[in-house]
Scaffold this motif. Sequence first.
Motif, mmCIF file in Angstrom:
data_model
loop_
_atom_site.group_PDB
_atom_site.id
_atom_site.type_symbol
_atom_site.label_atom_id
_atom_site.label_comp_id
_atom_site.label_asym_id
_atom_site.label_seq_id
_atom_site.Cartn_x
_atom_site.Cartn_y
_atom_site.Cartn_z
ATOM 1 N N ILE A 20 -17.393 39.886 12.759
ATOM 2 C CA ILE A 20 -16.924 38.947 11.755
ATOM 3 C C ILE A 20 -16.188 37.804 12.449
ATOM 4 O O ILE A 20 -15.228 38.021 13.178
ATOM 5 N N SER A 21 -16.643 36.575 12.236
ATOM 6 C CA SER A 21 -15.921 35.383 12.658
ATOM 7 C C SER A 21 -15.745 34.503 11.431
ATOM 8 O O SER A 21 -16.737 34.092 10.820
ATOM 9 N N ASN A 22 -14.503 34.234 11.041
ATOM 10 C CA ASN A 22 -14.284 33.476 9.804
ATOM 11 C C ASN A 22 -12.873 32.882 9.769
ATOM 12 O O ASN A 22 -12.163 32.885 10.753
ATOM 13 N N TRP A 23 -12.508 32.357 8.614
ATOM 14 C CA TRP A 23 -11.177 31.825 8.340
ATOM 15 C C TRP A 23 -10.768 30.747 9.356
ATOM 16 O O TRP A 23 -9.715 30.824 9.981
ATOM 17 N N GLN A 24 -11.608 29.737 9.498
ATOM 18 C CA GLN A 24 -11.323 28.676 10.458
ATOM 19 C C GLN A 24 -10.258 27.717 9.946
ATOM 20 O O GLN A 24 -10.094 27.512 8.753
ATOM 21 N N SER A 25 -9.491 27.151 10.884
ATOM 22 C CA SER A 25 -8.573 26.061 10.598
ATOM 23 C C SER A 25 -8.881 24.951 11.587
ATOM 24 O O SER A 25 -9.131 25.215 12.770
ATOM 25 N N VAL A 26 -8.855 23.689 11.143
ATOM 26 C CA VAL A 26 -9.422 22.580 11.904
ATOM 27 C C VAL A 26 -8.402 21.463 12.064
ATOM 28 O O VAL A 26 -7.612 21.189 11.158
ATOM 29 N N SER A 27 -8.426 20.805 13.221
ATOM 30 C CA SER A 27 -7.647 19.598 13.436
ATOM 31 C C SER A 27 -8.460 18.663 14.327
ATOM 32 O O SER A 27 -9.225 19.117 15.182
ATOM 33 N N ILE A 28 -8.303 17.358 14.138
ATOM 34 C CA ILE A 28 -9.008 16.364 14.937
ATOM 35 C C ILE A 28 -7.986 15.520 15.682
ATOM 36 O O ILE A 28 -7.107 14.911 15.077
#
Length: 453
Positions: free
Chosen positions: A396-404
Amino acid sequence: MKRTLVFIAIVGCLATTQLHARFGRSRLVQPDEPDFNHTHSLVAAERHNLITFGDTLYFVWFGDTTGEGITNVWFSKSYDGGLNWQHRQISPSPNSQLMPSICAPNPDTIFIAYKFYPEGARTASQIYFQRSFDGGESWMEEPVFLNQENPNIRRDQSIQGYASNPVLRYYPGTLLCATSLEGGVIFQSEDYGDTFTPLYDFEELYIYEWHTPGYYAMETTDDGGIFVRYDCGEGQNIGYIARENSSADWTDTECDTTSPAVYSPEAGYRWSFSSSFRGASHPFHLAWMDNRTEKYHIWYGNFDPITGEGLNTTATQITDFYATQAMPVFRHRFHPNAKWPTVWAQDDSIVIFWSEYRDDDFGNLESHIFMRKSMDGGESWSDFVLVDDDSVGVNISNWQSVSISEDGTIWVLYMSNRGTGTYNLYLTKYGCLLYTSDAADELDGVDLGGRRI
């Protein structure tokens, strides 16, 4: 001028990476210590738990680090682009704390809010707030208890989980926290979190008395504009409230169940959404999950931030299970679902992330994180890009959080149970080819200034 340069960097990065659509090698970001061997770490896709200032990265997470079923909130930071990390537990109590939100107007000033169960797991919950003025080296001795400071806002405490899922945002001079207290409330602080007072209470917008909005998409402008989409409760749609600037009146849109292009109460239930926004003169970008087709798909739409209109005419389904099933990453083929979206936008450049699931007929589940991007304001979308690099087995790979970052680098933090069977946090990045070295074509990631993860 600064925003213009950031825009040019991000647009240039997203445009040139059309030819090099891959993320770098993922890196485990949690410490290799015995106490962390049982970690069940979580980040929340719709809250943007990850913040970047060049090579300085901050993120907040919660997890059971002892295996005893009690979760705590942690703050982690890196000064070298994710190669080395420092971790610190910031929640003060042995009782469960979870769902943190982070906001940092600059590298020194960091605000964190989280949900807290003062009497143990899954009892009536509260909202705690903490801050640091030295880049996370030290924190307030005692957290601010938002509910206790505002007893008139504390409604029926007999309902479990009555305070939930805080979201923090900041504009110059004012810190905001949106949360649920048996009704939606936006708190504000003009003293960096020493005290909070209710700014807007939209309890009256509910349709069902016993359901609170669990998810928010809140954005702000530098002149005090506040724009909020929120969940109206089970079986309903999303409400919208807005204030164009600090001197403007509030406007609100009742929870809408009349736009089948956005949501049909009979056919589906939208569970979570996230937002991206760059000013009142630009559209408010929204991504959400919806199961109107008896499977959860990811949708995108945008709307006018002043009127709240336009979502029903711009709604577009982003996911295509036939296309992603043709990729070699999935071993299972049945029961596809896509959940937990994250969206970032800079004018016409938009990127959307989500977790996509498959299982077999025996209930064995696997998932991967995907991305699509648009360079024309959502009129057309790229092919599907795999974010995680888990090719070891069915995990299981999930629940991403993103920044640029300002140079256009896309950083993605996510959780995965690869290798150990318990969840840990991993970091990867999508490097901007405008700034790469001759390592750009290596399979283990894109080199930015000699640092590769």
